[in-house]
Design a protein around this motif. Structure first.
Motif, PDB file in Angstrom:
ATOM      1  N   PHE A 198       0.828  -1.200   0.000  1.00  0.00           N
ATOM      2  CA  PHE A 198       0.000   0.000   0.000  1.00  0.00           C
ATOM      3  C   PHE A 198       0.869   1.259   0.000  1.00  0.00           C
ATOM      4  N   LYS A 199       0.478   2.225  -0.818  1.00  0.00           N
ATOM      5  CA  LYS A 199       1.135   3.529  -0.833  1.00  0.00           C
ATOM      6  C   LYS A 199       0.220   4.545  -0.164  1.00  0.00           C
ATOM      7  N   PRO A 200       0.780   5.426   0.655  1.00  0.00           N
ATOM      8  CA  PRO A 200      -0.041   6.349   1.449  1.00  0.00           C
ATOM      9  C   PRO A 200      -1.048   7.156   0.631  1.00  0.00           C
ATOM     10  N   LEU A 201      -0.638   7.665  -0.522  1.00  0.00           N
ATOM     11  CA  LEU A 201      -1.543   8.474  -1.327  1.00  0.00           C
ATOM     12  C   LEU A 201      -2.737   7.654  -1.789  1.00  0.00           C
ATOM     13  N   GLN A 202      -2.484   6.433  -2.235  1.00  0.00           N
ATOM     14  CA  GLN A 202      -3.574   5.579  -2.703  1.00  0.00           C
ATOM     15  C   GLN A 202      -4.528   5.234  -1.565  1.00  0.00           C
ATOM     16  N   VAL A 203      -3.969   4.974  -0.400  1.00  0.00           N
ATOM     17  CA  VAL A 203      -4.808   4.665   0.766  1.00  0.00           C
ATOM     18  C   VAL A 203      -5.674   5.858   1.132  1.00  0.00           C
ATOM     19  N   ALA A 204      -5.093   7.043   1.114  1.00  0.00           N
ATOM     20  CA  ALA A 204      -5.850   8.245   1.468  1.00  0.00           C
ATOM     21  C   ALA A 204      -6.986   8.508   0.476  1.00  0.00           C
ATOM     22  N   LEU A 205      -6.680   8.423  -0.811  1.00  0.00           N
ATOM     23  CA  LEU A 205      -7.706   8.670  -1.836  1.00  0.00           C
ATOM     24  C   LEU A 205      -8.842   7.655  -1.736  1.00  0.00           C
ATOM     25  N   HIS A 206      -8.493   6.397  -1.581  1.00  0.00           N
ATOM     26  CA  HIS A 206      -9.524   5.366  -1.506  1.00  0.00           C
ATOM     27  C   HIS A 206     -10.272   5.409  -0.173  1.00  0.00           C
ATOM     28  N   GLY A 207      -9.599   5.883   0.849  1.00  0.00           N
ATOM     29  CA  GLY A 207     -10.287   6.057   2.125  1.00  0.00           C
ATOM     30  C   GLY A 207     -11.403   7.090   2.018  1.00  0.00           C
ATOM     31  N   VAL A 208     -11.141   8.163   1.304  1.00  0.00           N
ATOM     32  CA  VAL A 208     -12.171   9.183   1.080  1.00  0.00           C
ATOM     33  C   VAL A 208     -13.333   8.600   0.285  1.00  0.00           C
ATOM     34  N   ILE A 209     -13.005   7.829  -0.753  1.00  0.00           N
ATOM     35  CA  ILE A 209     -14.052   7.224  -1.590  1.00  0.00           C
ATOM     36  C   ILE A 209     -14.909   6.268  -0.770  1.00  0.00           C
ATOM     37  N   ALA A 210     -14.246   5.383   0.001  1.00  0.00           N
ATOM     38  CA  ALA A 210     -14.980   4.409   0.802  1.00  0.00           C
ATOM     39  C   ALA A 210     -15.819   5.095   1.876  1.00  0.00           C
ATOM     40  N   GLY A 211     -15.259   6.114   2.504  1.00  0.00           N
ATOM     41  CA  GLY A 211     -15.998   6.833   3.544  1.00  0.00           C
ATOM     42  C   GLY A 211     -17.215   7.539   2.988  1.00  0.00           C
ATOM     43  N   SER A 212     -17.063   8.161   1.835  1.00  0.00           N
ATOM     44  CA  SER A 212     -18.188   8.873   1.222  1.00  0.00           C
ATOM     45  C   SER A 212     -19.293   7.904   0.807  1.00  0.00           C
ATOM     46  N   ALA A 213     -18.904   6.807   0.164  1.00  0.00           N
ATOM     47  CA  ALA A 213     -19.900   5.817  -0.268  1.00  0.00           C
ATOM     48  C   ALA A 213     -20.596   5.190   0.930  1.00  0.00           C
ATOM     49  N   GLY A 214     -19.818   4.876   1.965  1.00  0.00           N
ATOM     50  CA  GLY A 214     -20.404   4.292   3.166  1.00  0.00           C
ATOM     51  C   GLY A 214     -21.387   5.233   3.833  1.00  0.00           C
ATOM     52  N   ALA A 215     -21.050   6.517   3.869  1.00  0.00           N
ATOM     53  CA  ALA A 215     -21.944   7.499   4.480  1.00  0.00           C
ATOM     54  C   ALA A 215     -23.267   7.591   3.727  1.00  0.00           C
ATOM     55  N   VAL A 216     -23.196   7.555   2.401  1.00  0.00           N
ATOM     56  CA  VAL A 216     -24.418   7.612   1.582  1.00  0.00           C
ATOM     57  C   VAL A 216     -25.283   6.380   1.831  1.00  0.00           C
ATOM     58  N   LEU A 217     -24.664   5.216   1.863  1.00  0.00           N
ATOM     59  CA  LEU A 217     -25.413   3.975   2.072  1.00  0.00           C
ATOM     60  C   LEU A 217     -26.073   3.947   3.448  1.00  0.00           C
ATOM     61  N   LEU A 218     -25.354   4.369   4.465  1.00  0.00           N
ATOM     62  CA  LEU A 218     -25.894   4.342   5.814  1.00  0.00           C
ATOM     63  C   LEU A 218     -26.965   5.402   6.015  1.00  0.00           C
ATOM     64  N   ALA A 219     -26.819   6.520   5.330  1.00  0.00           N
ATOM     65  CA  ALA A 219     -27.849   7.560   5.418  1.00  0.00           C
ATOM     66  C   ALA A 219     -29.147   7.078   4.773  1.00  0.00           C
ATOM     67  N   GLU A 220     -29.012   6.240   3.749  1.00  0.00           N
ATOM     68  CA  GLU A 220     -30.183   5.694   3.067  1.00  0.00           C
ATOM     69  C   GLU A 220     -30.905   4.688   3.953  1.00  0.00           C
ATOM     70  N   ASP A 221     -30.125   3.822   4.612  1.00  0.00           N
ATOM     71  CA  ASP A 221     -30.720   2.797   5.470  1.00  0.00           C
ATOM     72  C   ASP A 221     -29.610   2.152   6.279  1.00  0.00           C
ATOM     73  N   ARG A 222     -29.809   2.053   7.596  1.00  0.00           N
ATOM     74  CA  ARG A 222     -28.795   1.450   8.464  1.00  0.00           C
ATOM     75  C   ARG A 222     -28.545  -0.009   8.118  1.00  0.00           C
ATOM     76  N   SER A 223     -29.532  -0.666   7.500  1.00  0.00           N
ATOM     77  CA  SER A 223     -29.360  -2.069   7.113  1.00  0.00           C
ATOM     78  C   SER A 223     -28.347  -2.233   5.985  1.00  0.00           C
ATOM     79  N   ASN A 224     -27.909  -1.117   5.419  1.00  0.00           N
ATOM     80  CA  ASN A 224     -26.900  -1.160   4.356  1.00  0.00           C
ATOM     81  C   ASN A 224     -25.484  -1.283   4.905  1.00  0.00           C
ATOM     82  N   ALA A 225     -25.356  -1.474   6.214  1.00  0.00           N
ATOM     83  CA  ALA A 225     -24.019  -1.558   6.820  1.00  0.00           C
ATOM     84  C   ALA A 225     -23.140  -2.632   6.172  1.00  0.00           C
ATOM     85  N   PRO A 226     -23.684  -3.834   5.865  1.00  0.00           N
ATOM     86  CA  PRO A 226     -22.824  -4.835   5.195  1.00  0.00           C
ATOM     87  C   PRO A 226     -22.326  -4.355   3.837  1.00  0.00           C
ATOM     88  N   LEU A 227     -23.176  -3.619   3.104  1.00  0.00           N
ATOM     89  CA  LEU A 227     -22.751  -3.104   1.804  1.00  0.00           C
ATOM     90  C   LEU A 227     -21.667  -2.034   1.979  1.00  0.00           C
TER      91      LEU A 227
END
Length: 261
Positions: free
Chosen positions: A144-173
């Motif tokens: 893992f390279k730090p820049l790639q981890v940081a960029l993908h962390g933002v992507i994963a966090g944003s997508a996760g926030a959208v899914l959880l805001a839609e429905d808490r049952s989306n936690a596995p997704l």
């Protein structure tokens, strides 16, 4: 040192472009039937999605990943080095898990289904494949390279926030999205040390992320519409491309690591 860095930066994109061209050309090599078989399976699935022909999809879609796996296992030859039994087993486990995920989704309403139950089951199967492939990437020397981890962390966090805001049952997704983002971060950390053929991993990870993002958009689109069918085809296009590049790119990195060790 500055000159060396600049040369490395310039040569990696050049090598990536060449590797992608070679991968496309190899798919049309009739002397190796797995390439044309992959194209036929992907194209058949695209047509099935475009015209809503379920029988054709059931015939073609489960063949996409096995064909890509066959390409990955046969790539290279003696001059590129052989895959070890462990490498082969991890690639095969990835292929089996991805195909299982395909079948799970296909037997329901596919990736367009509004219910998250089957989507979660499919994601679990794909998650197993991601873990196996990520293990092979690490075994092959990718780190893992730090820049790639940081960029993908933002992507994963944003997508996760959208899914959880839609429905808490989306936690596995949301958790699955984090795993896929981690795999993409590792894949895009590939560099020249992993060999020129492995450079396709820099494209494979983001394309897989795009495919799954299209799935989320498709779930909110009215079924049967032109947009829905276009998204269905887009999901297949990006998924097939990502699966092919992930499997072949990781196999190439494993062969390079085998030659060096």
């Amino acid at each position: 040192m500055r000159t060396t860095s600049t040369t490395t930066t310039r040569t990696f994109p050049t090598g990536l472009t060449q590797a992608l061209k070679e991968r496309v050309l190899a798919l049309t090599d009739v002397a190796r039937p797995e390439g044309p078989a992959f194209l036929a399976a992907a194209a058949g699935t695209e047509v099935a999605k475009a015209v809503d022909f379920g029988a054709l999809e059931k015939l073609c879609k489960p063949l996409i990943v096995p064909a890509a796996l066959a390409i990955a296992l046969r790539d290279g030859g003696l001059r590129e080095g052989r895959l070890s039994p462990v490498d082969t087993a991890l690639l095969a486990a990835t292929g089996a898990a991805y195909t299982t995920g395909d079948v799970i989704l296909m037997l329901g309403e596919g990736h367009a289904g509004r219910s998250s139950t089957r989507l979660v089951s499919g994601a679990a199967a794909f998650g197993v494949g991601h873990l196996a492939l990520g293990g092979l990437m690490l075994r092959s020397g990718l780190r893992f390279k730090p820049l790639q981890v940081a960029l993908h962390g933002v992507i994963a966090g944003s997508a996760g926030a959208v899914l959880l805001a839609e429905d808490r049952s989306n936690a596995p997704l949301a958790a699955y999205g984090g795993l896929l983002a981690a795999l993409s971060a590792l894949a895009t950390s590939v560099d020249r040390r992993n060999g020129p053929a492995a450079s396709v991993l820099a494209v494979a990870g983001p394309v897989f992320l795009l495919s799954d993002a299209l799935i989320l958009v498709r779930r909110k689109t009215e079924g049967g519409s032109v947009l829905a069918r276009a998204l269905d085809v887009g999901v297949i296009d990006t998924y097939a491309t990502a699966a092919l590049l992930l499997l072949t790119g990781t196999a190439a990195a494993a062969r390079t690591a085998g030659r060096v060790s």
